[in-house]
Design a protein around this motif. Structure first.
Motif, PDB file in Angstrom:
ATOM      1  N   LEU A   1      -6.059   2.684  -7.527  1.00 25.85           N
ATOM      2  CA  LEU A   1      -5.884   4.082  -7.119  1.00 25.85           C
ATOM      3  C   LEU A   1      -7.208   4.610  -6.621  1.00 25.85           C
ATOM      4  CD1 LEU A   1      -4.211   6.672  -6.916  1.00 25.85           C
ATOM      5  CD2 LEU A   1      -4.719   7.109  -9.324  1.00 25.85           C
ATOM      6  N   ASP A   2      -7.196   5.182  -5.437  1.00 31.76           N
ATOM      7  CA  ASP A   2      -8.368   5.813  -4.850  1.00 31.76           C
ATOM      8  C   ASP A   2      -7.998   7.262  -4.557  1.00 31.76           C
ATOM      9  OD1 ASP A   2     -10.664   4.973  -2.128  1.00 31.76           O
ATOM     10  OD2 ASP A   2     -10.442   6.783  -3.325  1.00 31.76           O
ATOM     11  N   THR A   3      -8.419   8.151  -5.432  1.00 33.52           N
ATOM     12  CA  THR A   3      -8.024   9.552  -5.271  1.00 33.52           C
ATOM     13  C   THR A   3      -8.725  10.206  -4.078  1.00 33.52           C
ATOM     14  OG1 THR A   3      -9.704  10.174  -6.888  1.00 33.52           O
ATOM     15  CG2 THR A   3      -7.453   9.880  -7.701  1.00 33.52           C
ATOM     16  N   SER A   4      -9.895   9.693  -3.701  1.00 39.27           N
ATOM     17  CA  SER A   4     -10.602  10.312  -2.572  1.00 39.27           C
ATOM     18  C   SER A   4      -9.868  10.070  -1.264  1.00 39.27           C
ATOM     19  CB  SER A   4     -12.030   9.779  -2.488  1.00 39.27           C
ATOM     20  OG  SER A   4     -12.026   8.385  -2.244  1.00 39.27           O
ATOM     21  N   SER A   5      -9.251   8.905  -1.120  1.00 40.18           N
ATOM     22  CA  SER A   5      -8.478   8.613   0.091  1.00 40.18           C
ATOM     23  C   SER A   5      -6.985   8.811  -0.126  1.00 40.18           C
ATOM     24  CB  SER A   5      -8.738   7.179   0.557  1.00 40.18           C
ATOM     25  OG  SER A   5      -8.265   6.249  -0.410  1.00 40.18           O
ATOM     26  N   GLN A   6      -6.603   9.220  -1.328  1.00 41.14           N
ATOM     27  CA  GLN A   6      -5.205   9.441  -1.678  1.00 41.14           C
ATOM     28  C   GLN A   6      -4.360   8.221  -1.339  1.00 41.14           C
ATOM     29  OE1 GLN A   6      -4.597  13.449   0.208  1.00 41.14           O
ATOM     30  NE2 GLN A   6      -4.265  14.083  -1.923  1.00 41.14           N
ATOM     31  N   SER A   7      -4.786   7.105  -1.904  1.00 43.88           N
ATOM     32  CA  SER A   7      -4.052   5.868  -1.655  1.00 43.88           C
ATOM     33  C   SER A   7      -4.006   5.022  -2.916  1.00 43.88           C
ATOM     34  CB  SER A   7      -4.692   5.076  -0.513  1.00 43.88           C
ATOM     35  OG  SER A   7      -5.995   4.685  -0.865  1.00 43.88           O
ATOM     36  N   SER A   8      -2.967   4.221  -2.990  1.00 49.59           N
ATOM     37  CA  SER A   8      -2.786   3.304  -4.113  1.00 49.59           C
ATOM     38  C   SER A   8      -2.274   1.988  -3.565  1.00 49.59           C
ATOM     39  CB  SER A   8      -1.784   3.887  -5.115  1.00 49.59           C
ATOM     40  OG  SER A   8      -1.553   3.003  -6.197  1.00 49.59           O
ATOM     41  N   SER A   9      -2.515   0.918  -4.304  1.00 51.76           N
ATOM     42  CA  SER A   9      -1.973  -0.368  -3.893  1.00 51.76           C
ATOM     43  C   SER A   9      -1.400  -1.090  -5.101  1.00 51.76           C
ATOM     44  CB  SER A   9      -3.050  -1.229  -3.227  1.00 51.76           C
ATOM     45  OG  SER A   9      -4.000  -1.651  -4.184  1.00 51.76           O
ATOM     46  N   LEU A  10      -0.459  -1.948  -4.820  1.00 51.87           N
ATOM     47  CA  LEU A  10       0.122  -2.821  -5.831  1.00 51.87           C
ATOM     48  C   LEU A  10       0.008  -4.250  -5.325  1.00 51.87           C
ATOM     49  CD1 LEU A  10       1.816  -3.209  -8.466  1.00 51.87           C
ATOM     50  CD2 LEU A  10       3.834  -3.209  -6.977  1.00 51.87           C
TER      51      LEU A  10
ATOM     52  N   ASN B   1       0.808  -1.216   0.000  1.00 56.88           N
ATOM     53  CA  ASN B   1       0.000   0.000   0.000  1.00 56.88           C
ATOM     54  C   ASN B   1       0.840   1.265   0.000  1.00 56.88           C
ATOM     55  OD1 ASN B   1      -2.650  -1.288   0.266  1.00 56.88           O
ATOM     56  ND2 ASN B   1      -1.869  -1.942   2.259  1.00 56.88           N
ATOM     57  N   CYS B   2       0.235   2.314  -0.502  1.00 55.30           N
ATOM     58  CA  CYS B   2       0.911   3.607  -0.616  1.00 55.30           C
ATOM     59  C   CYS B   2      -0.132   4.690  -0.390  1.00 55.30           C
ATOM     60  CB  CYS B   2       1.523   3.704  -2.012  1.00 55.30           C
ATOM     61  SG  CYS B   2       2.119   5.328  -2.493  1.00 55.30           S
ATOM     62  N   SER B   3       0.113   5.540   0.596  1.00 59.28           N
ATOM     63  CA  SER B   3      -0.759   6.687   0.840  1.00 59.28           C
ATOM     64  C   SER B   3       0.020   7.953   0.541  1.00 59.28           C
ATOM     65  CB  SER B   3      -1.206   6.711   2.301  1.00 59.28           C
ATOM     66  OG  SER B   3      -1.938   5.554   2.608  1.00 59.28           O
ATOM     67  N   TYR B   4      -0.563   8.849  -0.224  1.00 55.74           N
ATOM     68  CA  TYR B   4       0.154  10.062  -0.586  1.00 55.74           C
ATOM     69  C   TYR B   4      -0.591  11.281  -0.061  1.00 55.74           C
ATOM     70  CZ  TYR B   4      -3.205   9.857  -4.449  1.00 55.74           C
ATOM     71  OH  TYR B   4      -4.360   9.763  -5.192  1.00 55.74           O
ATOM     72  N   LYS B   5       0.154  12.375   0.080  1.00 57.17           N
ATOM     73  CA  LYS B   5      -0.403  13.533   0.788  1.00 57.17           C
ATOM     74  C   LYS B   5      -0.793  14.678  -0.114  1.00 57.17           C
ATOM     75  CE  LYS B   5       2.029  12.504   5.067  1.00 57.17           C
ATOM     76  NZ  LYS B   5       2.973  12.997   6.114  1.00 57.17           N
ATOM     77  N   THR B   6      -0.275  14.716  -1.343  1.00 54.65           N
ATOM     78  CA  THR B   6      -0.550  15.862  -2.203  1.00 54.65           C
ATOM     79  C   THR B   6      -1.242  15.406  -3.474  1.00 54.65           C
ATOM     80  OG1 THR B   6       1.631  15.668  -3.229  1.00 54.65           O
ATOM     81  CG2 THR B   6       1.435  17.142  -1.338  1.00 54.65           C
ATOM     82  N   TYR B   7      -1.827  16.357  -4.170  1.00 55.39           N
ATOM     83  CA  TYR B   7      -2.482  16.080  -5.435  1.00 55.39           C
ATOM     84  C   TYR B   7      -1.522  15.400  -6.396  1.00 55.39           C
ATOM     85  CZ  TYR B   7      -4.232  17.117 -10.126  1.00 55.39           C
ATOM     86  OH  TYR B   7      -4.621  17.024 -11.425  1.00 55.39           O
ATOM     87  N   THR B   8      -2.026  14.425  -7.124  1.00 53.41           N
ATOM     88  CA  THR B   8      -1.209  13.803  -8.156  1.00 53.41           C
ATOM     89  C   THR B   8      -2.068  13.445  -9.343  1.00 53.41           C
ATOM     90  OG1 THR B   8       0.462  12.093  -8.612  1.00 53.41           O
ATOM     91  CG2 THR B   8      -1.447  11.422  -7.328  1.00 53.41           C
TER      92      THR B   8
END
Lengths: 113, 115
Positions: free
Chosen positions: A65-74, A22-29
């Motif tokens: 990719l879930d932009t609402s929670s700013q998270s991605s998974s592989l 999992n990966c959670s990001y903090k800024t717009y991408t």
């Protein structure tokens, strides 16, 4: 989750098992990149998922990719020994075409035979 | 074939020394990046550039200068090297837009030791 973490995380599984990182990001991408890095080598892109995509598949790899929670998974299905590597997610600011690309701390994945 | 070439691959210098790391890309990419990677950590962005003569500040710029002399060449300069700059340095290039060119293509790295 690797974003915002200062230190590399570690996962160890048996060959043939499935694994999700999992990966959670903090800024717009506009896009999340997933890279793998083999020992002694530079990182190499394995899958890229854009902000208008919820899921992307490539062989045994699946990115979400879930932009609402700013998270991605592989996810890796039926992991093999050659999947042993460090996996990173990266995001780009994509603001006004200024492509500042920043990386998470990474997950060290070990596949045991 | 797309390529990013870094030189030297290994470098040892002393505290206070002057070091230049070189990077050349043959991909016609506009963006180039310098990252450092420390044991157990991810890649941290030092400087980047979107064209010849352009320089953008990254997240860990202190102690580093960079210069983009041509579209192909991007240099990282350590004018007064310190032991804290001992690290593995990666250069990368990319071309924003559609497709995988948006994702940076990395070189093989330069291992720098500052004694």
């Amino acid at each position: 989750s690797q974003w915002g973490e200062e230190n590399l995380q570690a996962l160890s599984i048996q060959e043939g098992e499935d694994v999700t990182m999992n990966c959670s990001y903090k800024t717009y991408t506009t896009v999340v990149h997933w890279y793998r890095q083999d020992s002694g080598r530079g990182p190499a892109l394995i899958i890229l998922i854009r902000s208008n995509e919820r899921e992307k598949r490539s062989g045994r790899l699946r990115a979400t990719l879930d932009t609402s929670s700013q998270s991605s998974s592989l996810s890796i299905t039926a992991a093999q020994c050659e999947d042993t590597a460090v996996y990173f997610c990266a995001t780009d600011a994509g603001l006004g075409g200024n492509e500042k690309i920043t990386f998470g701390a990474g997950t060290k994945l070990t596949i045991k035979p | 074939e797309a390529a990013v070439t870094q030189s030297p691959r290994n470098k040892v210098t002393v505290t206070g020394g002057n070091v230049t790391l070189s990077c050349r890309q043959t991909n016609s990419h506009n963006y180039m990046y310098w990252y450092r990677q420390d044991t157990g950590h991810g890649l941290r962005l030092i400087h980047y550039s979107y064209g010849a003569g352009n320089l953008q500040i990254g997240d860990v710029p202190d102690g580093y200068k960079a210069t983009r002399t041509t579209q192909e060449d991007f240099f990282l300069l350590l004018e007064l090297a310190s032991p804290s700059q001992t690290s593995l340095y990666f250069c990368a290039s990319s071309d924003p837009g559609t497709g995988n060119n948006q994702a940076p293509l990395f070189g093989e790295g330069t291992r720098l030791s500052v004694l």
